[in-house]
Design a protein around this motif. Structure first.
Motif, PDB file in Angstrom:
ATOM      1  N   THR A  38       0.785  -1.104   0.024  1.00 59.73           N
ATOM      2  CA  THR A  38      -0.203  -0.006  -0.087  1.00 59.73           C
ATOM      3  C   THR A  38       0.731   1.184  -0.114  1.00 59.73           C
ATOM      4  OG1 THR A  38      -1.707  -1.189   1.120  1.00 59.73           O
ATOM      5  CG2 THR A  38      -1.815   1.237   1.363  1.00 59.73           C
ATOM      6  N   GLU A  39       2.013   1.301   0.732  1.00 64.83           N
ATOM      7  CA  GLU A  39       2.764   2.406   1.061  1.00 64.83           C
ATOM      8  C   GLU A  39       3.641   2.762  -0.584  1.00 64.83           C
ATOM      9  OE1 GLU A  39       5.299   1.728   4.464  1.00 64.83           O
ATOM     10  OE2 GLU A  39       3.785   2.448   5.646  1.00 64.83           O
ATOM     11  N   SER A  40       3.892   1.451  -1.045  1.00 65.07           N
ATOM     12  CA  SER A  40       4.547   1.702  -2.400  1.00 65.07           C
ATOM     13  C   SER A  40       3.738   2.069  -3.336  1.00 65.07           C
ATOM     14  CB  SER A  40       5.001   0.190  -2.946  1.00 65.07           C
ATOM     15  OG  SER A  40       6.217  -0.211  -1.858  1.00 65.07           O
ATOM     16  N   LEU A  41       2.418   1.785  -3.611  1.00 65.15           N
ATOM     17  CA  LEU A  41       1.551   2.382  -4.474  1.00 65.15           C
ATOM     18  C   LEU A  41       1.351   3.812  -4.201  1.00 65.15           C
ATOM     19  CD1 LEU A  41      -0.914  -0.599  -4.893  1.00 65.15           C
ATOM     20  CD2 LEU A  41       0.578   0.078  -6.528  1.00 65.15           C
ATOM     21  N   GLN A  42       1.355   4.136  -3.030  1.00 64.37           N
ATOM     22  CA  GLN A  42       1.023   5.729  -2.650  1.00 64.37           C
ATOM     23  C   GLN A  42       2.339   6.288  -3.124  1.00 64.37           C
ATOM     24  OE1 GLN A  42       0.674   6.694   1.590  1.00 64.37           O
ATOM     25  NE2 GLN A  42      -0.583   8.487   1.205  1.00 64.37           N
ATOM     26  N   ARG A  43       3.691   5.874  -2.916  1.00 63.62           N
ATOM     27  CA  ARG A  43       4.772   6.497  -3.154  1.00 63.62           C
ATOM     28  C   ARG A  43       5.062   6.621  -4.286  1.00 63.62           C
ATOM     29  NH1 ARG A  43       7.766   3.176  -1.172  1.00 63.62           N
ATOM     30  NH2 ARG A  43       9.001   2.610  -3.315  1.00 63.62           N
ATOM     31  N   VAL A  44       4.914   5.819  -5.317  1.00 64.46           N
ATOM     32  CA  VAL A  44       5.333   5.576  -6.620  1.00 64.46           C
ATOM     33  C   VAL A  44       4.320   6.017  -7.518  1.00 64.46           C
ATOM     34  CG1 VAL A  44       6.247   3.825  -8.510  1.00 64.46           C
ATOM     35  CG2 VAL A  44       6.941   3.785  -6.010  1.00 64.46           C
ATOM     36  N   LEU A  45       3.041   5.812  -7.130  1.00 66.80           N
ATOM     37  CA  LEU A  45       1.797   6.099  -8.229  1.00 66.80           C
ATOM     38  C   LEU A  45       0.802   7.046  -7.826  1.00 66.80           C
ATOM     39  CD1 LEU A  45       0.987   2.477  -9.483  1.00 66.80           C
ATOM     40  CD2 LEU A  45       2.488   4.122 -10.596  1.00 66.80           C
ATOM     41  N   GLY A  46       1.183   7.510  -6.428  1.00 69.57           N
ATOM     42  CA  GLY A  46       0.119   8.334  -6.050  1.00 69.57           C
ATOM     43  C   GLY A  46      -1.272   7.891  -5.673  1.00 69.57           C
ATOM     44  N   LYS A  47      -1.235   6.815  -5.408  1.00 72.66           N
ATOM     45  CA  LYS A  47      -2.505   6.094  -5.130  1.00 72.66           C
ATOM     46  C   LYS A  47      -3.089   6.261  -3.559  1.00 72.66           C
ATOM     47  CE  LYS A  47      -3.321   4.547  -9.415  1.00 72.66           C
ATOM     48  NZ  LYS A  47      -3.970   5.151 -10.206  1.00 72.66           N
TER      49      LYS A  47
END
Length: 67
Positions: A25-34
């Motif tokens: 979840t944190e990776s998607l937020q950091r990388v893709l702004g999700k």
């Protein structure tokens, strides 16, 4: 709405699964702004006898490896 399906062989603890969900979840937020509240993560545990690897069922492959 991201949907992530993680498939692993059985044996992960609840704590390990929680860490996977948090990290993905944190990776998607950091990388893709999700947004985390829009991210769905499903963990499917599969029996080793139902998973193939290197031309063998995973449980048989593990038995064949040197200890």
């Amino acid at each position: 709405m991201p949907y992530i399906n993680i498939q692993i062989t059985k044996g992960a603890s609840r704590q390990q699964k929680a860490e996977l969900v948090k990290d993905v979840t944190e990776s998607l937020q950091r990388v893709l702004g999700k947004k985390p509240e829009h991210t769905h993560v499903v963990i499917q545990e599969i029996e080793e006898c139902d998973w193939g690897f290197a031309g063998m069922l995973t449980d048989d492959w593990k038995k064949s490896q040197p200890r």
